[in-house]
Structures are given as C-alpha cells and as structure tokens.
Design an enzyme around this catalytic site. Sequence first.
Site, PDB file in Angstrom:
ATOM      1  N   TYR A  98       0.832  -1.207   0.000  1.00 51.07           N
ATOM      2  CA  TYR A  98       0.000   0.000   0.000  1.00 51.07           C
ATOM      3  C   TYR A  98       0.863   1.251   0.000  1.00 51.07           C
ATOM      4  O   TYR A  98       0.754   2.089  -0.901  1.00 51.07           O
ATOM      5  CB  TYR A  98      -0.921  -0.018   1.225  1.00 51.07           C
ATOM      6  CG  TYR A  98      -1.942   1.091   1.238  1.00 51.07           C
ATOM      7  CD1 TYR A  98      -3.024   1.067   0.369  1.00 51.07           C
ATOM      8  CD2 TYR A  98      -1.827   2.159   2.115  1.00 51.07           C
ATOM      9  CE1 TYR A  98      -3.974   2.073   0.381  1.00 51.07           C
ATOM     10  CE2 TYR A  98      -2.775   3.165   2.134  1.00 51.07           C
ATOM     11  CZ  TYR A  98      -3.843   3.123   1.270  1.00 51.07           C
ATOM     12  OH  TYR A  98      -4.778   4.121   1.276  1.00 51.07           O
ATOM     13  N   THR A 163      -1.284   7.421  17.867  1.00 47.30           N
ATOM     14  CA  THR A 163      -2.243   8.481  17.542  1.00 47.30           C
ATOM     15  C   THR A 163      -2.658   8.442  16.073  1.00 47.30           C
ATOM     16  O   THR A 163      -1.923   7.974  15.212  1.00 47.30           O
ATOM     17  CB  THR A 163      -1.659   9.886  17.823  1.00 47.30           C
ATOM     18  OG1 THR A 163      -0.565  10.117  16.927  1.00 47.30           O
ATOM     19  CG2 THR A 163      -1.199  10.019  19.263  1.00 47.30           C
TER      20      THR A 163
END
Length: 267
Positions: A98, A163
């Site tokens: 990807y 995060t």
Amino acid sequence: MDRTPKIRTYSSCRPLFVEVDQIYHLACPASPIFYKYNSVKTIKTNVIGTLNMLGLAKRLRARILFTSTSEVYGDPLEHPQKETYWGNVNPIGVRSCYDEGKRMAETLMFDYYRQYGIEIRIARIFNTYGQRMNIDDGRVGSNFIAQAIRNEPLTVQLPGTQTRSVCYVSDLVDGLNQLMEGTDAGPINLGNPGEFTMKELAKAVQELINPEVQISEVENTPDDPPQRKPDITKAKEVLGWEPKVNLHEGIPLMEDDFRQRLGVPRT
Ligand code: UDP
Ligand code: UDP
C-alpha cells in the site's frame, strides 16, 4: 465470470465515447486488512492501475486527481507531517504494497506531468471516517462505532497510545473537489489535524454512544505507525480548505447511519 471493469487492465478503460475532462483516480482498498489480503493485487492496482489511468488521461487530455495517502510518510520522524517530508517507509514490510504502491503512483503522476504535460492533482489523505463506510471495514472508526452499538468490547490495539487524526468524510470530499478545481498539482495533505490516541478515541465513542460498553486491549499488527497528524498549512493557503466537522459532531452522524444499517435504533 466477474465482468466488473478493472483499472489493472487496458481494456477496462478503452471504449469511451463520452467527453471526459476530469478523472478522479481513487481505486485501491484502503483498510489494512483488505489491502494486505491480496498484496500483489494492491500493488498492481497502485502501479499498473495508475499507469493505465495516466495513459487514459494522456489520450483524453483530461486532468487527473490521484488519492495518495498519509502512509507515504511511513513511521514518521517529523511530526506533524508536512508535504515536504519524504517519509520513513519500510520497503519490504506487510504494509509496503500500500504505502510503497502509493509512493510509486505519485512518482508516475509527476513523470507524466513532466514528460507529457498531463495536468495532475495529488491528495495525501489522512484517516477518514463517516457515514456509508463498510460496517466490517476493519478500521478503527467503523470498528469502535459498530462495537459500541452492538455492545461488544471496543478493541484498542496495543499500546493504545498510538495516535491518528480522523477527518469526517464530507470535509474530505470538499477538499478533493477543491483540489481538482484548483491550480496546484500538490501533493496536498487532506486531513483533520485534531490528534487522538486510540485509547482517547475509544473513550470518546464510549461516552457518546454507549457508556456501559467495555474497552479491551488486543494485539496490534506489524509496522503500525505510532503517530500520524497532518500539517494542513498548504491546504489552507492553496485551497482555502480546512475541516469543519469535529469528532464530537462526526461520531453521532456516523452512529445514526450505522444504527440504521444494523437495525439497532437508539433506546
Ligand atoms: N492505457 C489505457 N487506456 C487508454 C490509454 C492507455 O489503459 O485509453 C494504458 C496503456 O495500456 C499503457 C498505459 O495506459 O499501459 C500508459 O499509456 P501510454 O500511452 O502512456 O503508454 P504506451 O501505450 O505508449 O506504452
Ligand atoms: N486500531 C485499534 N482497534 C481496531 C482497529 C484499529 O486500536 O479495532 C488502531 C490501529 O492499531 C492503528 C489505528 O487504530 O493504530 C488506525 O488503524 P486503521 O486500521 O483504522 O488505519 P491505519 O491508520 O492503520 O491505516
């Protein structure tokens, strides 16, 4: 036989009798579980698929917009990430199909621009969530919201301090349209700079949807980036774009849609 058009093959984009002046090239699974499932197909979609779309754009003299990704920054050593950052990507890992695929596609876009004068636009999309997302997509937003509605534990992958910055889909669509209609080739980051740990995201979903739901810690997958936050200065300056929908507005919008599709009305 599956006759769905595929951008990996020439014939899929050949018989065009309509006038085309813009091509939005968004093809490619974006959820890690789906893009890793057939990694060779993911690479082909990004490399051969983008080559075919550029060949098509060249033949039709159409402007082409490619949706790249924040994954081009890999495990970023710069925080937040600006478009000028070249990234820190594992070229042989399970996510490489990807992220390296998207990087190669960006290279192809710029080479077609320099060599053939094709009008290109590149968006680097950060994590996105919202209505109409596949309920079993496997990404964090859809997982947590479906789990909260079904009263199943929210699966925070360890360490939970990693995060992400999540952008509501309507903001993202506005950004893509503005990029296409504007004059800058990009790349331009499109994302919401509000940054949350996955534990914080789980708590927000718990608070907004189901205060009784449990939060469980589960194992993570390899090469999970520990932090991700867009610097959107360029998008603001060049496109006049910034997200409008914050997390506390976006979660209930997605909840409504998921409840309807899951057949679980609010009590
Ligand atoms: N291509 C396509 N549809 C078109 C035009 C081209 O799929 O309408 C494909 C073509 O098969 C080639 C790629 O796009 O693999 C790049 O096209 P280009 O014309 O740049 O390359 P060439 O055909 O000259 O190798
Ligand atoms: N994640 C999580 N629980 C889940 C799915 C994902 O805690 O059920 C975490 C994952 O470890 C990653 C973040 O959420 O740190 C974003 O993962 P996602 O698959 O949504 O997108 P990515 O940013 O990896 O493309």
